[in-house]
Write a protein that holds these residues in place. Structure first.
Motif, short mmCIF file in Angstrom:
data_model
loop_
_atom_site.label_atom_id
_atom_site.label_comp_id
_atom_site.label_asym_id
_atom_site.label_seq_id
_atom_site.Cartn_x
_atom_site.Cartn_y
_atom_site.Cartn_z
N ASP A 61 -9.88 -4.71 -2.49
CA ASP A 61 -10.37 -4.30 -3.80
C ASP A 61 -9.53 -3.12 -4.31
O ASP A 61 -8.69 -2.57 -3.60
CB ASP A 61 -11.86 -3.97 -3.75
N LYS A 62 -9.77 -2.74 -5.55
CA LYS A 62 -8.95 -1.72 -6.21
C LYS A 62 -8.98 -0.39 -5.46
O LYS A 62 -7.95 0.26 -5.29
CB LYS A 62 -9.45 -1.52 -7.65
N THR A 63 -10.15 0.03 -4.98
CA THR A 63 -10.29 1.30 -4.27
C THR A 63 -9.47 1.30 -2.98
O THR A 63 -8.76 2.26 -2.68
CB THR A 63 -11.77 1.59 -3.96
N LEU A 64 -9.57 0.22 -2.21
CA LEU A 64 -8.81 0.14 -0.96
C LEU A 64 -7.31 0.08 -1.23
O LEU A 64 -6.52 0.70 -0.52
CB LEU A 64 -9.27 -1.07 -0.14
N LYS A 65 -6.89 -0.64 -2.26
CA LYS A 65 -5.46 -0.69 -2.62
C LYS A 65 -4.95 0.71 -2.95
O LYS A 65 -3.85 1.09 -2.55
CB LYS A 65 -5.23 -1.61 -3.82
N GLN A 66 -5.75 1.51 -3.67
CA GLN A 66 -5.36 2.87 -4.01
C GLN A 66 -5.21 3.73 -2.75
O GLN A 66 -4.27 4.51 -2.64
CB GLN A 66 -6.36 3.50 -4.96
N LYS A 67 -6.12 3.55 -1.79
CA LYS A 67 -6.04 4.31 -0.54
C LYS A 67 -4.78 3.94 0.25
O LYS A 67 -4.11 4.80 0.79
CB LYS A 67 -7.29 4.07 0.32
N VAL A 68 -4.49 2.65 0.33
CA VAL A 68 -3.30 2.18 1.05
C VAL A 68 -2.05 2.72 0.35
O VAL A 68 -1.12 3.21 1.00
CB VAL A 68 -3.26 0.64 1.14
N ASN A 69 -2.03 2.66 -0.96
CA ASN A 69 -0.89 3.15 -1.73
C ASN A 69 -0.67 4.64 -1.47
O ASN A 69 0.46 5.08 -1.20
CB ASN A 69 -1.13 2.90 -3.22
N GLN A 70 -1.73 5.44 -1.51
CA GLN A 70 -1.63 6.87 -1.29
C GLN A 70 -1.16 7.17 0.14
O GLN A 70 -0.25 7.98 0.34
CB GLN A 70 -2.98 7.55 -1.54
N LEU A 71 -1.75 6.52 1.12
CA LEU A 71 -1.37 6.72 2.52
C LEU A 71 0.10 6.38 2.75
O LEU A 71 0.84 7.15 3.36
CB LEU A 71 -2.26 5.85 3.42
N ALA A 72 0.54 5.25 2.24
CA ALA A 72 1.91 4.80 2.46
C ALA A 72 2.92 5.70 1.78
O ALA A 72 3.95 6.06 2.37
CB ALA A 72 2.08 3.36 1.98
N LEU A 73 2.66 6.10 0.55
CA LEU A 73 3.61 6.95 -0.16
C LEU A 73 3.67 8.35 0.44
O LEU A 73 4.75 8.95 0.52
CB LEU A 73 3.27 7.01 -1.65
N GLU A 74 2.55 8.88 0.91
CA GLU A 74 2.56 10.17 1.61
C GLU A 74 3.39 10.07 2.88
O GLU A 74 4.20 10.93 3.18
CB GLU A 74 1.14 10.63 1.94
#
Length: 92
Positions: A61-74
């Motif tokens: 879902d959108k929330t989990l995608k945002q978390k994965v995106n943030q974790l990966a880019l960090e």
């Protein structure tokens, strides 16, 4: 969630490949960091079908995608760590 492996490089618009492990021990392979027209983002694993189109193999879902995106880019922006490997070859 945590990144278990990240291979940085430049393959067309792709800047890194990485694997993601959940707290329950599930490992998902084939994520990528892509340089898009409005910045970097995470591409989820996908597979080419017989018609030549790509279909996602992992959905979130959108929330989990945002978390994965943030974790990966960090993780990508942290610089070198002992688990990362820079290479000109594809990391698989």
């Amino acid at each position: 969630m945590r990144i278990t492996r990240m291979a940085k490089g430049e393959w067309s618009k792709i800047r890194a490949f990485f694997d993601l492990e959940t707290e329950d021990g599930f490992v998902m392979k084939g994520f990528k960091i892509v340089a898009g027209s409005s910045g970097m983002f995470v591409g989820f694993p996908n597979q080419k079908n017989k018609d030549g189109e790509y279909n996602d193999t992992i959905f979130a879902d959108k929330t989990l995608k945002q978390k994965v995106n943030q974790l990966a880019l960090e993780h990508y922006n942290q610089g070198d760590s002992s688990k990362e490997k820079d290479t000109d070859d594809l990391p698989f």
